[in-house]
Design a protein around this motif. Structure first.
Motif, PDB file in Angstrom:
ATOM      1  N   CYS A 146       0.833  -1.194   0.000  1.00 12.84           N
ATOM      2  CA  CYS A 146       0.000   0.000   0.000  1.00 12.84           C
ATOM      3  C   CYS A 146       0.870   1.248   0.000  1.00 12.84           C
ATOM      4  N   TYR A 147       0.401   2.247  -0.727  1.00  4.14           N
ATOM      5  CA  TYR A 147       1.003   3.573  -0.675  1.00  4.14           C
ATOM      6  C   TYR A 147      -0.143   4.554  -0.477  1.00  4.14           C
ATOM      7  N   GLU A 148       0.030   5.488   0.433  1.00  2.00           N
ATOM      8  CA  GLU A 148      -1.016   6.480   0.683  1.00  2.00           C
ATOM      9  C   GLU A 148      -0.439   7.881   0.622  1.00  2.00           C
ATOM     10  N   THR A 149      -1.311   8.812   0.320  1.00  2.00           N
ATOM     11  CA  THR A 149      -0.905  10.202   0.272  1.00  2.00           C
ATOM     12  C   THR A 149      -2.100  11.076   0.622  1.00  2.00           C
ATOM     13  N   TYR A 150      -1.831  12.261   1.109  1.00  4.49           N
ATOM     14  CA  TYR A 150      -2.897  13.219   1.356  1.00  4.49           C
ATOM     15  C   TYR A 150      -3.269  13.835   0.025  1.00  4.49           C
ATOM     16  N   TYR A 151      -4.522  14.184  -0.148  1.00  2.00           N
ATOM     17  CA  TYR A 151      -5.052  14.542  -1.464  1.00  2.00           C
ATOM     18  C   TYR A 151      -4.303  15.675  -2.168  1.00  2.00           C
ATOM     19  N   TRP A 152      -3.702  16.588  -1.451  1.00  2.30           N
ATOM     20  CA  TRP A 152      -3.062  17.704  -2.158  1.00  2.30           C
ATOM     21  C   TRP A 152      -1.646  17.364  -2.630  1.00  2.30           C
ATOM     22  N   ASN A 153      -1.145  16.194  -2.263  1.00  5.83           N
ATOM     23  CA  ASN A 153       0.176  15.771  -2.726  1.00  5.83           C
ATOM     24  C   ASN A 153       0.049  15.056  -4.068  1.00  5.83           C
ATOM     25  N   THR A 154       0.755  15.528  -5.057  1.00  5.12           N
ATOM     26  CA  THR A 154       0.793  14.814  -6.324  1.00  5.12           C
ATOM     27  C   THR A 154       1.926  13.795  -6.268  1.00  5.12           C
ATOM     28  N   VAL A 155       1.834  12.788  -7.101  1.00  7.35           N
ATOM     29  CA  VAL A 155       2.893  11.793  -7.220  1.00  7.35           C
ATOM     30  C   VAL A 155       3.269  11.745  -8.706  1.00  7.35           C
ATOM     31  N   PRO A 156       4.251  12.552  -9.120  1.00  9.04           N
ATOM     32  CA  PRO A 156       4.571  12.648 -10.532  1.00  9.04           C
ATOM     33  C   PRO A 156       5.178  11.380 -11.135  1.00  9.04           C
ATOM     34  N   ASP A 157       5.771  10.518 -10.291  1.00 11.56           N
ATOM     35  CA  ASP A 157       6.446   9.332 -10.818  1.00 11.56           C
ATOM     36  C   ASP A 157       6.437   8.244  -9.750  1.00 11.56           C
ATOM     37  N   PHE A 158       5.597   7.219  -9.937  1.00 15.41           N
ATOM     38  CA  PHE A 158       5.501   6.137  -8.953  1.00 15.41           C
ATOM     39  C   PHE A 158       6.786   5.329  -8.831  1.00 15.41           C
TER      40      PHE A 158
END
Length: 128
Positions: free
Chosen positions: A50-62
């Protein structure tokens, strides 16, 4: 032996009561059910890494996140709301290519996708 019997009884009671797994039982994410969070899993039905992030964080490259998430996401869930009175997010998109390029699968806050559609399953490379 008595401790083992108590643990077995507690586990059985939890399953009968519709026990919701803790975040650590749900792929090692820490914010299960918390407003504004997005959780992505390598397995269907919210299993696997699992990977989680808060909604305002983008993830440009997994490729740059832990748990081998690039081209491996099979399920996603999110919770509406947010913090600091910002009203939370309305939607987010998984993209087939890095930096928000390619095809986009958009989901809305509060949605859960236990099995992503085949065209995006195991193909997401970024989140915006």
């Amino acid at each position: 032996m008595r401790v083992k019997a108590v643990l077995v009884a507690a586990a059985a009671a939890g399953s009968l009561l519709g026990f919701t797994p803790s975040a650590s039982a749900a792929g090692n994410c820490d914010h299960y059910g918390q407003p504004g969070y997005i959780q992505m899993f390598t397995g269907g039905n919210f299993t696997g890494n699992c990977y989680e992030t808060y909604y305002w964080n983008t993830v440009p490259d997994f490729r740059n996140v832990p748990n081998g998430m690039n081209d491996s996401i099979s399920s996603v869930r999110s919770w509406s709301g947010g913090s600091f009175g910002d009203g939370g997010f309305s939607d987010a998109s998984l993209w087939t290519d890095q930096y928000g390029r390619g095809l986009a699968f958009t989901f809305h806050s509060g949605e859960s996708w236990p099995n992503l559609p085949s065209w995006i399953n195991d193909k997401a490379s970024s989140l915006y």
